[in-house]
Design an enzyme around this catalytic site. Structure first.
Site, mmCIF file in Angstrom:
data_model
loop_
_atom_site.group_PDB
_atom_site.id
_atom_site.type_symbol
_atom_site.label_atom_id
_atom_site.label_comp_id
_atom_site.label_asym_id
_atom_site.label_seq_id
_atom_site.Cartn_x
_atom_site.Cartn_y
_atom_site.Cartn_z
ATOM 1 N N LYS A 19 -54.106 -25.284 -33.571
ATOM 2 C CA LYS A 19 -54.518 -24.008 -32.883
ATOM 3 C C LYS A 19 -56.041 -23.656 -33.147
ATOM 4 O O LYS A 19 -56.619 -23.368 -32.282
ATOM 5 C CB LYS A 19 -53.542 -23.053 -33.274
ATOM 6 C CG LYS A 19 -53.790 -21.834 -32.567
ATOM 7 C CD LYS A 19 -52.523 -20.819 -32.355
ATOM 8 C CE LYS A 19 -52.093 -20.008 -33.675
ATOM 9 N NZ LYS A 19 -53.066 -18.763 -33.841
ATOM 10 N N SER A 20 -56.201 -23.768 -34.550
ATOM 11 C CA SER A 20 -57.758 -23.366 -34.737
ATOM 12 C C SER A 20 -58.534 -24.272 -34.148
ATOM 13 O O SER A 20 -59.587 -23.796 -33.903
ATOM 14 C CB SER A 20 -57.601 -23.606 -36.564
ATOM 15 O OG SER A 20 -56.784 -22.457 -37.116
ATOM 16 N N SER A 166 -61.177 -15.499 -45.282
ATOM 17 C CA SER A 166 -60.790 -15.448 -44.104
ATOM 18 C C SER A 166 -61.685 -16.556 -43.273
ATOM 19 O O SER A 166 -63.041 -16.214 -43.024
ATOM 20 C CB SER A 166 -60.900 -14.048 -43.337
ATOM 21 O OG SER A 166 -60.967 -14.042 -41.795
ATOM 22 N N GLN A 168 -61.320 -16.559 -40.032
ATOM 23 C CA GLN A 168 -61.884 -15.907 -38.768
ATOM 24 C C GLN A 168 -63.083 -15.201 -39.105
ATOM 25 O O GLN A 168 -64.245 -14.933 -38.069
ATOM 26 C CB GLN A 168 -60.659 -15.147 -38.152
ATOM 27 C CG GLN A 168 -59.777 -15.915 -37.845
ATOM 28 C CD GLN A 168 -58.578 -15.046 -37.339
ATOM 29 O OE1 GLN A 168 -58.647 -14.056 -37.180
ATOM 30 N NE2 GLN A 168 -57.574 -15.785 -36.751
ATOM 31 N N ASP A 314 -50.533 -19.170 -43.187
ATOM 32 C CA ASP A 314 -49.668 -19.132 -41.903
ATOM 33 C C ASP A 314 -48.400 -19.700 -42.143
ATOM 34 O O ASP A 314 -47.387 -19.549 -41.421
ATOM 35 C CB ASP A 314 -50.321 -19.673 -40.699
ATOM 36 C CG ASP A 314 -51.476 -19.167 -40.094
ATOM 37 O OD1 ASP A 314 -51.726 -17.773 -40.730
ATOM 38 O OD2 ASP A 314 -52.330 -19.647 -39.446
ATOM 39 N N LYS A 341 -51.430 -9.646 -40.165
ATOM 40 C CA LYS A 341 -51.192 -10.825 -39.282
ATOM 41 C C LYS A 341 -50.523 -10.180 -38.036
ATOM 42 O O LYS A 341 -50.371 -9.039 -37.817
ATOM 43 C CB LYS A 341 -50.525 -11.833 -39.771
ATOM 44 C CG LYS A 341 -51.114 -12.855 -41.120
ATOM 45 C CD LYS A 341 -52.431 -13.130 -40.394
ATOM 46 C CE LYS A 341 -53.132 -13.945 -41.752
ATOM 47 N NZ LYS A 341 -54.387 -14.744 -41.341
ATOM 48 N N ARG A 345 -46.225 -9.387 -42.007
ATOM 49 C CA ARG A 345 -45.264 -10.421 -42.581
ATOM 50 C C ARG A 345 -44.584 -10.406 -43.753
ATOM 51 O O ARG A 345 -43.503 -11.167 -44.064
ATOM 52 C CB ARG A 345 -45.842 -12.001 -42.380
ATOM 53 C CG ARG A 345 -46.211 -12.386 -40.894
ATOM 54 C CD ARG A 345 -47.035 -13.553 -40.968
ATOM 55 N NE ARG A 345 -47.128 -13.974 -39.199
ATOM 56 C CZ ARG A 345 -47.973 -14.858 -38.919
ATOM 57 N NH1 ARG A 345 -48.740 -15.530 -39.568
ATOM 58 N NH2 ARG A 345 -48.167 -15.010 -37.498
ATOM 59 N N ARG A 387 -44.650 -16.761 -35.688
ATOM 60 C CA ARG A 387 -44.271 -17.456 -36.885
ATOM 61 C C ARG A 387 -42.746 -17.093 -37.481
ATOM 62 O O ARG A 387 -42.262 -17.865 -38.179
ATOM 63 C CB ARG A 387 -45.184 -17.538 -37.852
ATOM 64 C CG ARG A 387 -46.597 -18.120 -37.349
ATOM 65 C CD ARG A 387 -47.421 -18.748 -38.270
ATOM 66 N NE ARG A 387 -48.655 -19.441 -37.324
ATOM 67 C CZ ARG A 387 -48.802 -20.567 -37.064
ATOM 68 N NH1 ARG A 387 -47.800 -21.256 -36.706
ATOM 69 N NH2 ARG A 387 -49.837 -20.739 -36.372
HETATM 70 C C1 S3P Z 1 -57.486 -18.923 -38.456
HETATM 71 C C2 S3P Z 1 -57.569 -18.291 -39.607
HETATM 72 C C3 S3P Z 1 -56.347 -17.331 -40.326
HETATM 73 C C4 S3P Z 1 -55.128 -17.933 -39.686
HETATM 74 C C5 S3P Z 1 -55.088 -17.694 -38.271
HETATM 75 C C6 S3P Z 1 -56.119 -18.730 -37.606
HETATM 76 C C7 S3P Z 1 -58.515 -19.629 -37.673
HETATM 77 O O1 S3P Z 1 -56.732 -16.278 -40.281
HETATM 78 O O2 S3P Z 1 -54.217 -17.085 -40.293
HETATM 79 O O3 S3P Z 1 -53.731 -18.159 -37.854
HETATM 80 O O4 S3P Z 1 -58.148 -20.350 -36.627
HETATM 81 O O5 S3P Z 1 -59.817 -19.207 -38.096
HETATM 82 P P1 S3P Z 1 -57.688 -15.188 -41.045
HETATM 83 O O6 S3P Z 1 -59.057 -15.788 -41.039
HETATM 84 O O7 S3P Z 1 -57.724 -14.064 -40.739
HETATM 85 O O8 S3P Z 1 -57.193 -15.850 -42.561
#
Ligand code: S3P
Length: 425
Positions: A19-20, A166, A168, A314, A341, A345, A387
């Site tokens: 996914k990422s 993080s 993200q 995750d 999340k 969770r 999840r």
């Molecule tokens: C992700 C980073 C993670 C993860 C999310 C996907 C990404 O989140 O939990 O499912 O693709 O960069 P965080 O950056 O908030 O930890």
């Protein structure tokens, strides 16, 4: 959807694309010069949200859902078009936060919004660093959540010490850094997933990583690429755990991404005494993959904390299920991020696993699970968190009686064929 006790899960499975990496392929492909072709793209609702948002900004994207191949006709760094409408991110935190880093530097104003869950997730964590770079980004309802209004500005490089590990947050800053007038760096408390950094490198961006710091130089252009998305270890995790806890089972999951910033679940399985082997290890632009084989195992409890947490964040819901089937106590610490999340969770796992008869307690930053108590069927509220639904499908297959998962269709966010694939085993 209903689940009952199973044994003897056997066979090979290929899980859908990461996914990422799928999200990032759309974003970098959109900003590149030329056509980026992505193979193994994840057709989950979250990644389709990323496609739809960039299409709204004038990017031509062809998605062949039969072959999971996506072709992105990049517009170049500075040619996105002003969207005529709200950019709808659906349930996707990754789309929201990464895209905001890009939008902060465009020559137009945009509104980013998503579903009820997205409207509760914290955005201050990106608003603060992007504002330090000169961005004009506001939470329309004044609660530091989406909807966000982002007016593009000239950005400045910053050196940001992030309070959270993080990817993200890190990626939003690095993407904004492509447009900044100088170097931008992000330092995290622990290393988070590095897919943005690896993909930047392949698209020709000047990026350096040193310990927990990633540093990017402003870019003049990105070069379109061929991308092969490996199977998502976060999706493989459900089959890893199913194979370990279901009696008389042996499952091989093919072509799974085992990037060292994502493979914490493998460390945990080994620490718990799992029979797990990796074969056919390969590498494509820094993203290693392997075939993972698991067999029913006798497991013991473990402690999961610190730098390991971002490497399996995750997977913690399914790891909590795993811990119920281990002898002894498993302690999960330093995982307060679980509360923000797609659902809280910690609360949702403790509530639902308690309903199934597990000995589990919530702590400020994680959970304590005393394994070895047999689970029984219960009605599980997934809170529409993909999840959670997938984790309890595996729990239900290892509990006495019937487990009913409410909102089971939410697996569509990251793994549309999850139940069919499970059925095949
Ligand atoms: C992700 C980073 C993670 C993860 C999310 C996907 C990404 O989140 O939990 O499912 O693709 O960069 P965080 O950056 O908030 O930890």
């Amino acid at each position: 959807m209903l689940f009952t006790k199973k044994h003897n899960l056997q066979g090979e499975i290929t899980v859908p694309g990461d996914k990422s990496i799928s999200h990032r392929s759309i974003m970098l492909g959109a900003l590149a010069n030329g056509t980026t072709e992505v193979q193994g793209f994840l057709q989950g609702a979250d990644c389709l949200s990323s496609i739809a948002c960039f299409q709204k900004m004038g990017v031509e994207i062809e998605n062949n859902t039969a072959t999971n191949t996506v072709r992105i006709h990049g517009l170049g760094l500075r040619n996105l078009k002003a969207p005529q409408d709200v950019l709808d991110v659906g349930n996707s935190g990754t789309t929201t936060r990464l895209m905001s880093g890009i939008l902060a530097a465009q020559s137009f104003t945009s509104i980013v919004n998503g579903d009820a869950s997205i409207q509760k997730r914290p955005m201050k964590r990106i608003m603060t660093p992007l504002s330090l770079m000169g961005a004009d980004i506001t939470s329309i309802n004044g609660n530091d959540c989406a909807p966000l209004r982002i007016q593009g500005k000239t950005l400045h490089g910053i050196h940001y010490q992030s309070p959270v590990a993080s990817a993200q947050v890190k990626s939003a800053i690095l993407l904004a850094g492509l447009y900044a007038d100088g170097e931008t760096s992000v330092t995290e408390p622990y290393v988070s997933r590095n897919h943005t950094e690896l993909m930047f490198e392949s698209f020709g961006v000047n990026i350096r990583c040193n310990g927990t710091t990633a540093t990017v130089q402003p870019a003049s252009h990105l070069d379109a690429q061929q991308i092969h998305v490996p199977g998502d270890i976060s999706s493989a995790a459900y089959f890893i755990v199913a194979g370990l806890i279901t009696p008389d089972s042996c499952i091989t999951i093919k072509n799974v991404g085992i990037n060292p910033t994502r493979d914490g679940i493998l460390d945990v399985c080994k620490a718990m005494g799992a029979d797990i082997t990796l074969d056919n290890i390969r590498n494509h632009v820094g993203e290693p993959t392997a075939d993972i084989t698991v067999r029913t195992s006798s497991l013991k409890g473990t402690v999961i904390e610190g730098a390991l947490i971002p490497k399996l964040i995750d997977e913690l819901p399914i790891i909590a299920i795993l811990a119920c089937f281990a002898n002894g106590t498993t302690i999960i610490k330093d995982a307060q991020e679980l509360k923000v999340k797609e659902s809280n969770r910690i609360d949702v796992m403790v509530q639902n696993l308690s309903a199934m008869g597990a000995d589990i307690e919530a702590t400020e930053d994680g959970m304590i699970i005393r394994g070895g108590k047999a689970l029984h069927g219960a009605v599980i509220d997934s809170k529409l968190d993909h999840r959670i639904a997938m984790s309890f499908a595996i729990a239900g297959m290892n509990a006495e009686g019937t487990t009913e998962i409410q909102g089971a269709e939410c697996v569509n966010i990251s793994y549309p064929n999850f139940y069919q694939d499970l059925e095949r085993l």
